[in-house]
Structure formats: structure tokens, C-alpha cells
Design a protein around this motif. Structure first.
Motif, PDB file in Angstrom:
ATOM      1  N   GLY A   1       0.773  -1.229   0.000  1.00 53.01           N
ATOM      2  CA  GLY A   1       0.000   0.000   0.000  1.00 53.01           C
ATOM      3  C   GLY A   1       0.805   1.278   0.000  1.00 53.01           C
ATOM      4  N   SER A   2       2.140   1.169   0.036  1.00 57.68           N
ATOM      5  CA  SER A   2       2.966   2.377   0.054  1.00 57.68           C
ATOM      6  C   SER A   2       2.942   3.042  -1.323  1.00 57.68           C
ATOM      7  N   PRO A   3       3.041   4.374  -1.361  1.00 53.90           N
ATOM      8  CA  PRO A   3       2.982   5.073  -2.653  1.00 53.90           C
ATOM      9  C   PRO A   3       4.297   4.971  -3.411  1.00 53.90           C
ATOM     10  N   LEU A   4       4.207   5.083  -4.721  1.00 53.23           N
ATOM     11  CA  LEU A   4       5.419   5.193  -5.530  1.00 53.23           C
ATOM     12  C   LEU A   4       6.040   6.569  -5.307  1.00 53.23           C
ATOM     13  N   PRO A   5       7.349   6.633  -5.126  1.00 50.22           N
ATOM     14  CA  PRO A   5       7.959   7.948  -4.911  1.00 50.22           C
ATOM     15  C   PRO A   5       7.902   8.797  -6.177  1.00 50.22           C
ATOM     16  N   THR A   6       7.614  10.061  -6.002  1.00 55.11           N
ATOM     17  CA  THR A   6       7.600  10.989  -7.127  1.00 55.11           C
ATOM     18  C   THR A   6       9.019  11.448  -7.421  1.00 55.11           C
ATOM     19  N   ALA A   7       9.409  11.383  -8.658  1.00 53.77           N
ATOM     20  CA  ALA A   7      10.777  11.741  -9.030  1.00 53.77           C
ATOM     21  C   ALA A   7      10.899  13.238  -9.264  1.00 53.77           C
ATOM     22  N   GLU A   8      12.034  13.786  -8.861  1.00 53.44           N
ATOM     23  CA  GLU A   8      12.353  15.193  -9.091  1.00 53.44           C
ATOM     24  C   GLU A   8      13.319  15.278 -10.271  1.00 53.44           C
ATOM     25  N   ILE A   9      12.957  16.038 -11.293  1.00 52.84           N
ATOM     26  CA  ILE A   9      13.806  16.193 -12.469  1.00 52.84           C
ATOM     27  C   ILE A   9      14.786  17.337 -12.211  1.00 52.84           C
ATOM     28  N   VAL A  10      16.069  17.053 -12.423  1.00 54.75           N
ATOM     29  CA  VAL A  10      17.115  18.053 -12.212  1.00 54.75           C
ATOM     30  C   VAL A  10      17.707  18.422 -13.563  1.00 54.75           C
ATOM     31  N   ASP A  11      17.598  19.672 -13.938  1.00 55.91           N
ATOM     32  CA  ASP A  11      18.169  20.179 -15.187  1.00 55.91           C
ATOM     33  C   ASP A  11      19.662  20.411 -14.963  1.00 55.91           C
ATOM     34  N   MET A  12      20.488  19.530 -15.520  1.00 53.48           N
ATOM     35  CA  MET A  12      21.934  19.606 -15.267  1.00 53.48           C
ATOM     36  C   MET A  12      22.577  20.803 -15.955  1.00 53.48           C
ATOM     37  N   ARG A  13      21.873  21.452 -16.865  1.00 58.58           N
ATOM     38  CA  ARG A  13      22.424  22.661 -17.477  1.00 58.58           C
ATOM     39  C   ARG A  13      22.482  23.813 -16.473  1.00 58.58           C
ATOM     40  N   ARG A  14      21.705  23.697 -15.404  1.00 64.30           N
ATOM     41  CA  ARG A  14      21.661  24.758 -14.393  1.00 64.30           C
ATOM     42  C   ARG A  14      22.497  24.415 -13.162  1.00 64.30           C
ATOM     43  N   GLN A  15      23.215  23.294 -13.226  1.00 66.25           N
ATOM     44  CA  GLN A  15      24.044  22.869 -12.101  1.00 66.25           C
ATOM     45  C   GLN A  15      25.510  23.188 -12.390  1.00 66.25           C
ATOM     46  N   GLY A  16      26.305  23.114 -11.349  1.00 68.57           N
ATOM     47  CA  GLY A  16      27.732  23.335 -11.526  1.00 68.57           C
ATOM     48  C   GLY A  16      28.402  22.125 -12.141  1.00 68.57           C
TER      49      GLY A  16
ATOM     50  N   ARG B   1      10.521   0.941  -0.721  1.00 71.06           N
ATOM     51  CA  ARG B   1       9.769  -0.299  -0.931  1.00 71.06           C
ATOM     52  C   ARG B   1       9.180  -0.861   0.362  1.00 71.06           C
ATOM     53  N   ARG B   2       9.508  -0.282   1.504  1.00 74.97           N
ATOM     54  CA  ARG B   2       8.900  -0.707   2.767  1.00 74.97           C
ATOM     55  C   ARG B   2       8.054   0.416   3.366  1.00 74.97           C
ATOM     56  N   GLY B   3       7.667   1.360   2.536  1.00 77.24           N
ATOM     57  CA  GLY B   3       6.855   2.460   3.017  1.00 77.24           C
ATOM     58  C   GLY B   3       7.651   3.624   3.557  1.00 77.24           C
ATOM     59  N   GLU B   4       9.011   3.567   3.453  1.00 78.77           N
ATOM     60  CA  GLU B   4       9.818   4.675   3.933  1.00 78.77           C
ATOM     61  C   GLU B   4       9.603   5.889   3.024  1.00 78.77           C
ATOM     62  N   PRO B   5       9.566   7.100   3.599  1.00 79.10           N
ATOM     63  CA  PRO B   5       9.543   8.293   2.747  1.00 79.10           C
ATOM     64  C   PRO B   5      10.789   8.307   1.868  1.00 79.10           C
ATOM     65  N   ALA B   6      10.611   8.482   0.572  1.00 78.25           N
ATOM     66  CA  ALA B   6      11.742   8.351  -0.349  1.00 78.25           C
ATOM     67  C   ALA B   6      11.751   9.499  -1.340  1.00 78.25           C
ATOM     68  N   ARG B   7      12.959   9.815  -1.822  1.00 77.13           N
ATOM     69  CA  ARG B   7      13.128  10.832  -2.850  1.00 77.13           C
ATOM     70  C   ARG B   7      13.881  10.214  -4.021  1.00 77.13           C
ATOM     71  N   VAL B   8      13.453  10.569  -5.223  1.00 77.10           N
ATOM     72  CA  VAL B   8      14.081  10.068  -6.445  1.00 77.10           C
ATOM     73  C   VAL B   8      14.500  11.267  -7.281  1.00 77.10           C
ATOM     74  N   PHE B   9      15.716  11.213  -7.819  1.00 75.76           N
ATOM     75  CA  PHE B   9      16.238  12.309  -8.640  1.00 75.76           C
ATOM     76  C   PHE B   9      16.560  11.784 -10.030  1.00 75.76           C
ATOM     77  N   VAL B  10      16.087  12.484 -11.031  1.00 75.11           N
ATOM     78  CA  VAL B  10      16.377  12.157 -12.426  1.00 75.11           C
ATOM     79  C   VAL B  10      17.182  13.319 -12.987  1.00 75.11           C
ATOM     80  N   GLN B  11      18.495  13.131 -13.101  1.00 76.42           N
ATOM     81  CA  GLN B  11      19.371  14.178 -13.624  1.00 76.42           C
ATOM     82  C   GLN B  11      19.473  14.035 -15.139  1.00 76.42           C
ATOM     83  N   ALA B  12      19.300  15.150 -15.855  1.00 78.21           N
ATOM     84  CA  ALA B  12      19.328  15.079 -17.317  1.00 78.21           C
ATOM     85  C   ALA B  12      19.738  16.418 -17.903  1.00 78.21           C
ATOM     86  N   PRO B  13      20.696  16.402 -18.845  1.00 72.36           N
ATOM     87  CA  PRO B  13      20.997  17.635 -19.581  1.00 72.36           C
ATOM     88  C   PRO B  13      19.870  18.064 -20.512  1.00 72.36           C
ATOM     89  N   GLU B  14      18.985  17.108 -20.867  1.00 68.53           N
ATOM     90  CA  GLU B  14      17.826  17.425 -21.711  1.00 68.53           C
ATOM     91  C   GLU B  14      16.557  17.032 -20.955  1.00 68.53           C
TER      92      GLU B  14
END
Length: 713
Positions: A370-385, A573-586
Motif C-alpha cells: 500500500g505504500s505510494p510510488l515515490p515521485t521523481a524530481e527532475i534536475v536540469d543539469m544545465r543549471r548545475q555546476g 519499498r517498505r513504506g519509507e519516505p523516499a526521494r528520487v532524482f532524475v538528472q538530465a541535460p535534456e
């Protein structure tokens, strides 16, 4: 295929499937009786020398090998070799009583020791000891050494001397496939969605088989559905085959199967020793084991009364063999299941478009707990160092490690940097045999070709302009590892890729190291995203998530999307609060936001529309012919001639090319691509055309390989 006569006294024993000793010049070679038809040529036939005392090939496997030879345009012998009993590809020996037998496999598995480094490599002592310590350091602190044998470059006397000196610790390794099962585990209560899926599979087992797609989000309990279906097949006196895409996935799933089903579960994959393969083959053949778990080749296991075939993580390209015969285990499973009246279930969180379109679907839309799927955060690597790790990811990893949690980070390539180049003149270090950029590896620093294995030193100055301006570009798993060591020094880093996870049991040891209590980061290439069920993972990330899009091929978007969804599914996967990062130049590339939202149906519907517009699979079948040789002009001439002849012989087939490919291992290559509504419309023409060109190809020193339903074009 050679024809032999069967003497009258052997007529009763030389039945279809029997192994026989055949004279070939002064030698006696192994043959398989595939039929007792009239000879196809004139003249006297040589009689077989005898029937080998070995289990015959089962009729269904004999038919399967014959179908593969036809469909995949492969030599019959290479297909038959896949269904022979262990030792069937080896030598024959004649017993004192005159009978013929297969040469026995080597002795059983040796004891396996795990060496764990206790000191810095530079403090190990002699040069030989430092070399062993460096190997340990490169293997994330542990490696396996067979006793009394030895790993290349790791003599056991040196290892034991280092253990006595306190430089490393030796302990017996717990084999991933060793030992009988412990107490049986109790099945959990099925969710309503799981129960519906199990009921559909049981009905298929009872009603003569049939394929199904089990589409379930990561953590939805697909394995539990498999287990219930296997138990149902067993209750009906029928066996099962469970396929996984990688040997690395076998140990964890084996533990679950044996905990639930007992010791009657056999293991079947290429990493087994010949003695282990022979023992498992005997257990299956004699009914001691009625469930077989393994990678691609397990689809040929001689399970009697087959009732169920499971193809787990069916989207994975590892199910396609990349050498002759270039079969697809998913397709072979479908045919074997059809002929055996067995149910075949293809499971995935990110199914292939072909499977999505063709098969009836069983759906598990939510996680089993019953745990939710974590929502992924998209990171624009063009704006990173500069650097491979973004600021948001570094911050999340830092906080998770302080809390004692775990994380998984996926890098799309192994190595330290993807290439070495000169910033003055633009020179790039390339493999002279493969025409691809050499990958920069660390510890020790070297340039490596991931195609042929060639290694070179990293030049201090540019070989072209002699400027001291050699720099690294792009980041592989080793480069990400160094960045993480700097950003989150409190974390235990476990790197799992083709460089660190080689050797028997290496993946199991790395996963055990990651699972130990305390903050840890599992870093690696695609193998870290494949089916692992790991607790306490609260951060997951993909570095360069859009990297697969840089490679030409109609499956590039499919692969990029699957990587994002699969790695996101490892977290929480055990109901822990989780964060997902998707790093992409595009970050706007279509697959990135869809993968971040787990929008599987939306992606697949769009992918099918794109493929329909371009007449790509599943709306056509592709066949790829690769012509290769050392002489470029001979390759070009033969490839053009074969393509022209195919255009004339098969007007309903679309022929494209030949097109040049990059050289591989010093050989020039060209590809011809054919498309047709069905593969069988084109394969007979390919077979006859290549037969007509056989003499010319041999004289020119050129080879032609056929890949039916290729993974890439």
C-alpha cells in the motif's frame, strides 16, 4: 548436417534424440539423431560407431532446436548444442567394455574463500602483495579466491601470507547457490489484484496454456504471483521454469523460491561449473527438482510435464543472445510453452511495446504493502555546476546518510571518464581496432576499449599536437564514485558494475555489503536497477538519465524510460519516505517527465504510435545481416552483392543498406537491414542467398552473420 547409416544391431537404440559416436576421419565425434529418413545424397554412408550411454534429448527440445535453426537462420549444430545434456559439447571416451560415454565433467566446485582488505594497498608490503591489495581495493574491498586454485594474479600462498600478516581477512564464502532450503516460509495474504492474476494463470495452466503479460508497478508483488502459480502447477504434477535476465538476480530470487518451495528448485545458468550443471541436469531429469531458476539458457532445461514458464523483467535486452544462434529466450519461451500446453507469464513494470500490444494483461497497479510510488524530481543539469552529482541530490544523500539510511545511484556507463581528449587540438583517444573512444578508468589509470578489451596508458601529452592538455570528458561510474566520496564521506560506497562485480558470487557479496547496517550508497550501472528488493533505500537517482537517447536505435527511448522507472522503484519499498532524482541535460526529452511520473501506459501508447508511423516492430519484423572481414573492399563488395540479390529475390521485403558500421576487433563491418510483415517471409531468401554466396565469402575472407528480430539496428 551429415548423414550416417545406422547398423542393424544399433537400430533399436539410435532413436531420435539419441547421442551417437560418429566417425569423421580418424576421430569419433558426438552426433545427435534428428531423424531416420532416407539419405539426401548418393553413395555409401558411413555407419555410426555406437550409441552414447547418455540421456537422449527429449523430443520437444529436439523440435525446439530444429525450429530455432530455421527461424534464426542458424547452424543446426549450434542450436542442438543448447539442448544437449552437460558434457554433450565435449569429448567422447570409449569404456573398456566398448561402450561410448561422454567425458566426465571436471570435479565439483572448490571451496570459495572471501578475502577482505584490512589495510591500505600501499601498506601491504611487497610488490606482489600490493598488487593483490589493489585488486581487492578495486573490487570494493572483497574478492573471492578458489582454494586450492587461484584467481589470475592472486596466488593463494600470497593471499594466505597476507592474512597471517593482518593485511586481509579470509573467510569461507557462503555460496549463492549452496545448501538446501531452510524452513518453509508462509505465503502472505494476496491482494485482490494479485489474486485475480493468480486465478488467470491457474486457469491457463488448466486450459492448455497461453501467454499473459503481468504488468505490475515496482513493489507490487509480481514474485508472489509467480510463487502461487508455481505451487498450482506443482499441485497438478507439472513443473516450472523461472527466467531472470541476469545471473546477478539469481541468488536473491533463489532464496525466496527455496524458502517457499523447498529444495526441489534447481539453478541453471552459464556461471555454474560443468559438474554443477551435470548435477542440476540430473536432478531435473530424474524428477528431484521440478522448478528451474536461471538466466537465458534455462529456457532449455529438460523439465518434464512443463506447466508454467515465468519470464521476469521481460523488458530486459539480456534475454537476446548476441552470438550464434542469436535467439531471444522470450520468443523461445512462447514457442516451448505453446507446444507443452504451459502457461507463460511475462512480468515487468516497464513492458516492451511488443508485449504490451500482443498479450492479454494482468495488472498490479499498486504496491503490495500500500505504500505510494515515490515521485521523481527532475534536475536540469544545465543549471548545475560542474560534476556529475547535482546540488539537490548531494543534499538529499547527505541528509539520508546522517540518518543512517541507504541510497542507490545509477550511472549509465562504467569507467572514470567516457573519453580522454586534447583541449588544444581536439584529438580523442580511440581504439585502433574498434574505431570507438577509449574509456578512462581509474585505479590504476588506463584507457580501456569496452568492445575488445584493449588497454593503453593515459598519455601525458597529446600525440597529435604534443600539448600537455589531455583532459577527461564525461563521467562513468568510477567518476561518480569519486564525487560521492568527496560529497558524502560518511557513506559506505559499494560500486557494482562489470568491473567490480566480475567473478563467481561477486554480486551477492556486494549486495550483502550494501545491506549491512549503517549508511551506504549502492552505485553502479544498469545492474543496480534490475529487480533487487532492498530495504531502507530512501534516495534513488539516475545520473545522465537521457544518455541512452544519444545512441542511434529504435529502442533508445524505450531503454531510457525503463531505466528511470526501474531505478525509481528501488526506493521506498517498505513504506519509507523516499526521494528520487532524475538528472538530465535534456530534461524536456519525452521519456524524462514520463518516467518521472511512472506514466507507463502513456509512454507505451505513444511509442506504439511512433513505431506504427515508421513501420517498426511490433508492426514489422526486422532482420539484420552483418558482413565483416579484414579487407574493407571485400566487405563492401560482398555486402552490396548480397543486398542487391535480396532485393531481387524478395520484392515484398524492404531492404536497406548496406551501411558501414564502426570497425570491431580490427574487422571492417557493414550492415544490411531487412523489414517484412513476418520474419518467415524473408529468412528463406536469406538462407538461399547466403548459401549461393558461401564460396565467394570464403575466398574473400568475409563472414556474414544473421540476427533475426535484433535488439538494435
Amino acid at each position: 548436417m551429415l548423414d550416417y547409416a545406422v547398423p542393424e544391431e544399433l537400430s533399436g537404440a539410435a532413436v531420435a534424440g539419441a547421442l551417437v559416436a560418429c566417425p569423421l576421419g580418424p576421430r569419433r565425434i558426438l552426433g545427435v539423431v534428428v531423424g531416420r529418413d532416407a539419405p539426401t545424397h548418393e553413395g555409401r554412408l558411413q555407419p555410426i560407431a555406437g550409441v552414447v550411454e547418455a540421456p537422449p534429448v527429449a523430443p520437444d527440445l529436439l523440435e525446439l532446436a530444429a525450429w530455432m535453426a530455421r527461424y534464426y537462420v542458424a547452424p543446426a549444430a549450434t542450436c542442438l548444442r543448447l539442448v544437449l545434456p552437460p558434457g554433450g559439447g565435449g569429448a567422447l571416451r570409449r569404456a573398456p567394455d566398448g561402450s561410448w560415454r561422454l567425458a566426465p565433467p571436471p570435479s565439483g566446485p572448490r571451496e570459495v574463500l572471501t578475502a577482505r582488505l584490512l589495510a591500505e594497498p600501499g601498506d601491504a608490503g611487497s610488490a606482489r602483495r600490493r598488487k593483490v591489495a589493489e585488486a581487492l581495493h578495486a573490487a570494493a574491498g572483497t574478492l573471492a579466491a578458489a582454494a586450492p586454485g587461484r584467481r589470475p594474479g592472486t596466488p593463494m600462498p600470497t593471499v594466505r601470507a597476507m592474512a597471517r600478516a593482518g593485511v586481509l581477512a579470509l573467510e569461507a564464502a557462503r555460496g549463492a547457490e549452496a545448501g538446501a532450503a531452510g524452513p518453509r516460509s508462509r505465503p502472505p495474504t494476496l491482494t485482490p489484484d494479485q489474486a485475480r492474476a493468480v486465478a488467470a494463470l491457474v486457469a491457463a495452466i488448466d486450459d492448455g496454456g497461453g501467454p499473459h503479460l503481468l504488468h505490475g508497478v515496482t513493489g507490487s508483488g509480481k514474485t508472489e504471483v509467480y510463487l502461487h502459480a508455481i505451487e498450482a502447477a506443482r499441485a497438478r504434477g507439472r513443473g516450472a521454469i523461472v527466467l531472470v535476465p541476469e545471473i546477478a538476480l539469481t541468488p536473491q530470487l533463489l532464496g525466496r523460491l527455496r524458502a517457499r518451495l523447498g529444495p526441489g528448485v534447481a539453478v541453471w545458468h552459464s556461471a555454474l561449473t560443468p559438474a554443477q550443471r551435470a548435477a542440476e541436469h540430473r536432478r531435473v531429469r530424474e524428477g528431484e527438482a521440478d522448478v528451474v531458476l536461471g538466466a537465458r539458457s534455462a529456457v532449455f532445461a529438460p523439465v518434464p510435464r512443463l506447466g508454467l514458464i515465468v519470464v521476469d523483467e521481460e523488458h530486459d535486452g539480456s534475454y537476446k543472445q548476441d552470438s550464434s544462434p542469436r535467439y531471444d529466450a522470450r520468443q523461445v519461451a512462447a514457442l516451448r510453452g505453446s507446444r507443452a500446453g504451459a502457461a507463460v507469464v511475462y512480468g515487468s513494470a516497464t513492458p516492451r511495446p511488443e508485449t504490451w500490444r500482443a498479450l492479454p494483461r494482468l495488472s498490479l497497479p499498486a504496491r503490495a504493502d500500500g505504500s505510494p510510488l515515490p515521485t521523481a524530481e527532475i534536475v536540469d543539469m544545465r543549471r548545475q555546476g560542474a560534476g556529475p552529482v547535482s546540488r539537490p541530490l548531494a543534499s538529499a544523500l547527505h541528509d539520508a546518510m546522517l540518518r543512517g539510511e541507504k541510497a542507490i545511484v545509477l550511472a549509465t556507463r562504467r569507467g572514470f571518464a567516457l573519453m580522454a581528449l586534447c583541449r588544444e587540438c581536439g584529438w580523442i583517444a580511440r581504439c585502433p581496432d574498434c574505431d570507438v573512444a577509449l574509456v578512462h578508468h581509474d585505479r590504476p589509470a588506463r584507457l580501456v576499449c569496452h568492445h575488445c578489451g584493449r588497454e593503453e596508458h593515459v598519455p601525458g601529452v597529446c600525440p597529435s599536437c604534443h600539448a600537455a592538455a589531455i583532459v577527461r570528458q564525461g563521467t562513468g561510474a568510477q567518476g561518480v564514485e569519486r564525487a560521492l566520496a568527496r560529497l558524502v564521506p560518511m557513506a559506505r560506497l559499494v560500486r557494482m558494475d562489470a568491473s567490480s562485480a566480475s567473478g563467481r558470487g561477486a554480486v551477492a557479496r556486494l549486495l550483502e555489503e550494501f545491506a549491512r547496517p549503517g549508511p551506504a550508497i549502492l552505485l553502479g550501472t544498469q545492474m543496480v536497477a534490475k529487480g533487487h528488493d532492498l530495504p531502507d533505500v530512501t534516495v534513488a537517482a539516475v545520473v545522465d538519465a537521457d544518455a541512452p537517447l544519444q545512441f542511434a536505435g529504435f529502442r533508445s527511448e524505450e531503454r531510457a524510460f525503463a531505466l528511470i522507472v526501474q531505478i525509481a522503484g528501488r526506493a521506498g519499498r517498505r513504506g519509507e519516505p523516499a526521494r528520487v532524482f532524475v538528472q538530465a541535460p535534456e530534461p524536456a526529452a519525452r521519456v524524462v517527465p514520463l518516467g518521472a511520473r511512472h506514466a507507463v501506459e502513456e509512454f507505451l501508447d505513444g511509442e506504439l504510435a511512433r513505431r506504427r508511423a515508421h513501420d517498426l516492430p511490433p508492426y514489422s519484423h526486422l532482420v539484420r545481416i552483418v558482413v565483416e572481414g579484414e579487407a574493407a573492399d571485400a566487405v563492401a563488395r560482398c555486402a552490396s552483392g548480397i543486398a542487391d540479390e535480396l532485393r531481387g529475390a524478395a520484392p515484398a521485403v524492404r531492404v536497406r543498406g548496406p551501411a558501414p558500421l564502426h570497425r570491431l576487433r580490427g574487422r571492417t563491418r557493414a550492415a544490411i537491414l531487412l523489414a517484412a510483415e513476418r520474419a518467415t517471409l524473408v529468412t528463406p531468401h536469406i538462407r538461399s542467398t547466403l548459401a549461393a554466396w558461401e564460396g565467394e565469402l570464403r575466398r574473400a575472407g568475409v563472414r556474414a552473420g544473421v540476427d533475426v528480430d535484433p535488439q538494435e539496428t
